[in-house]
Design a protein around this motif. Structure first.
Motif: not given
Ligand code: C2O
Ligand code: CU
Length: 481
Positions: A90-94, A132-136, A411-415, A460-464
């Motif tokens: 799980i990634h805690w987005h934002g 939150y969403h899967t990141h796998f 483009m989404h930056l984590h953290g 730091f990635h494209c969210h598609k």
């Protein structure tokens, strides 16, 4: 003074419409002890609409998963049990979590194996509409339903007053039933999306399909396609705070409530100085917007997506005022000159930490997708071969994106979050704060700035997800404890 909201909170039932799904309320009486939230990822059979059932993946059996509500700075402990036949995370987005809690397999943690449990523990901050969403195996798992809202309620009183809030999670589905939707891959301003209806700064650039696209045919709001979507019931005079979250893998939506303006108050969870009134709200994969709906036009209306084909594919719900419950809203609204949200309309609050270190600049060219290719690069390199953004804690990072490809890239930056300094060459005086910036297709550009306050390796990635898998990922490597 005790408000209705406080009473509801004390009862642990949240403040939104109960009809919009089960909520998990975290938080004990003490701010130091963590309340445990249990999530189980498993396969389910999910009914998108009557007669339209799919095999899906869900947290705690529902799509979207349970909405988690916590207080800002509250310690949260989430036990994820993996009941899938494959690994997940799980990634805690934002959310500015510690790096080890960020959920990126192979970078910040080992994948959680089938049958295993992993405990995520962090303090919830900053306040706002997070998710939150899967990141796998994200292209598949996110598409199949592993996503939900994560709402961090602020410690301090908010400038926005509202009677209740309602979360709307938008999603696109490739079910194999029904006809594939036209692409909105070029993002807002795509000719396929709005045609000449739109007023605003967007260029008119068309998107194109490429080989990496799944065939999306169904659109949902809170896991349901119209007519299965739960109507939004309103009392005259009510102020409803909509928290709109896009869990879509590919499509950009354009949300509109017939007969009403939307008062945008937050971008990716972060407050604006002042609400901005628009007729419609574009929302790219990974983005969130909070918008107030002032119930001042009694009747029956549709909330729907104006992107071509989306409403017919299910992205539509009835908005019914008291006394109009039995009415069917008019299917179409005559709209010509819609005012659409644009980052330049917003004035962001200075909520980010001030930098204390050096200023470092990075130029990232987003390339790929030519002739239907699945290869997506940053400066010609595919992750894991992309160059990291090397930063020290406290540095000010300025990142300039130039999109040399035929599709938009959110483009989404984590953290940590960033300020949007400019888009397509237009500089903003009071930049809005976000964690996703949709960089338009065909020479679109954007400049963002952030303070590297959270040490670790951050995607730091494209969210598609198809573009992420295709290589469009850089790592912001923030040194310093
Ligand atoms: Cu919302 Cu790396 O993702
Ligand atoms: Cu992309």
């Amino acid at each position: 003074m005790t408000s209705r909201r406080d009473v509801l909170r004390a009862l642990g039932i949240g403040t939104g419409a109960a009809a919009f799904g089960a909520r998990v309320r975290a938080g004990g009486t003490s701010e130091t002890s963590a309340r445990t939230i249990r999530l189980e990822a498993r396969e389910v059979t999910w009914e998108l609409a009557p007669g339209h059932t799919v095999k899906a993946m869900a947290y705690n059996g529902r799509i979207p998963g349970p909405e988690i509500r916590v207080r800002e700075d509250e310690r949260v402990r989430v036990e994820l049990t993996n009941a899938l036949a494959e690994a997940t995370t799980i990634h805690w987005h934002g959310v500015d979590v510690p790096n080890a809690m960020d959920g990126v397999p192979g970078l910040t943690q080992e994948p959680v194996a089938p049958g295993a449990t992993f405990v995520y523990e962090f303090e919830a901050r900053p306040a706002g509409t997070r998710w939150y969403h899967t990141h796998f195996a994200e292209h598949r798992q996110l598409d199949l339903g592993l996503a939900a809202a994560f709402i961090v309620e602020p410690r301090a009183a908010e400038s926005v007053t509202y009677d209740r809030d309602v979360t709307l999670v938008l999603d696109d589905w490739a079910t194999g039933h029904g006809k594939p939707l036209p692409s909105t891959a070029g993002g807002m301003g795509g000719g396929g999306m709005m045609g000449g209806m739109m007023r605003g700064r967007g260029g008119m650039m068309g998107g194109r399909r490429s080989g990496s696209h799944a065939e999306y045919d169904t659109m949902t709001i809170n896991g349901k396609a119209y007519p299965a979507t739960e109507p939004l019931r309103l009392k005259k005079g009510e102020r409803v705070r909509l928290r709109v979250i896009s869990a879509s893998a590919e499509h950009t939506h354009l949300l509109r409530i017939a007969g009403h303006r939307l008062h945008v108050t937050h971008t990716d969870g972060n407050p604006l100085v002042k609400a901005v009134d628009v007729d419609a709200l574009p929302i790219a994969p990974g983005e969130r917007y909070d918008a107030l709906l002032v119930a001042d036009r009694p009747g029956a209306w549709f909330l729907q997506c104006l992107a071509a084909g989306h409403a017919d594919a299910g992205e539509k719900m009835a908005v019914l005022y008291d006394g109009h419950e039995r009415q069917t809203p008019a299917p179409r609204e005559r709209v010509e000159d819609l005012e659409v949200w644009d980052h330049g309309l917003g004035r962001g609050r200075p909520v980010l930490l001030a930098p204390t270190g050096a200023t470092r600049r990075f130029d990232l060219s987003l390339i790929g997708g030519m002739m239907g290719s699945d290869v997506w690069t940053i400066n010609g390199k595919r992750y894991p071969n992309t160059d990291p953004l090397a930063l020290e804690r406290g540095d000010r990072a300025i990142v300039r994106f130039a999109n040399m490809s035929p599709e938009a890239h959110p483009m989404h930056l984590h953290g940590q979050s960033f300020r949007v300094l400019s888009v397509n060459g237009v500089r903003y005086a009071e930049p809005v704060v976000k964690d996703v910036i949709d960089v338009r297709a065909h020479m679109g550009s954007a400049v963002v700035e952030f303070t590297a306050h959270n040490p670790g390796d951050w995607f730091f990635h494209c969210h598609k997800p198809s573009h992420m898998d295709g290589g469009m990922v850089a790592v912001a490597r923030i040194a310093g404890a």
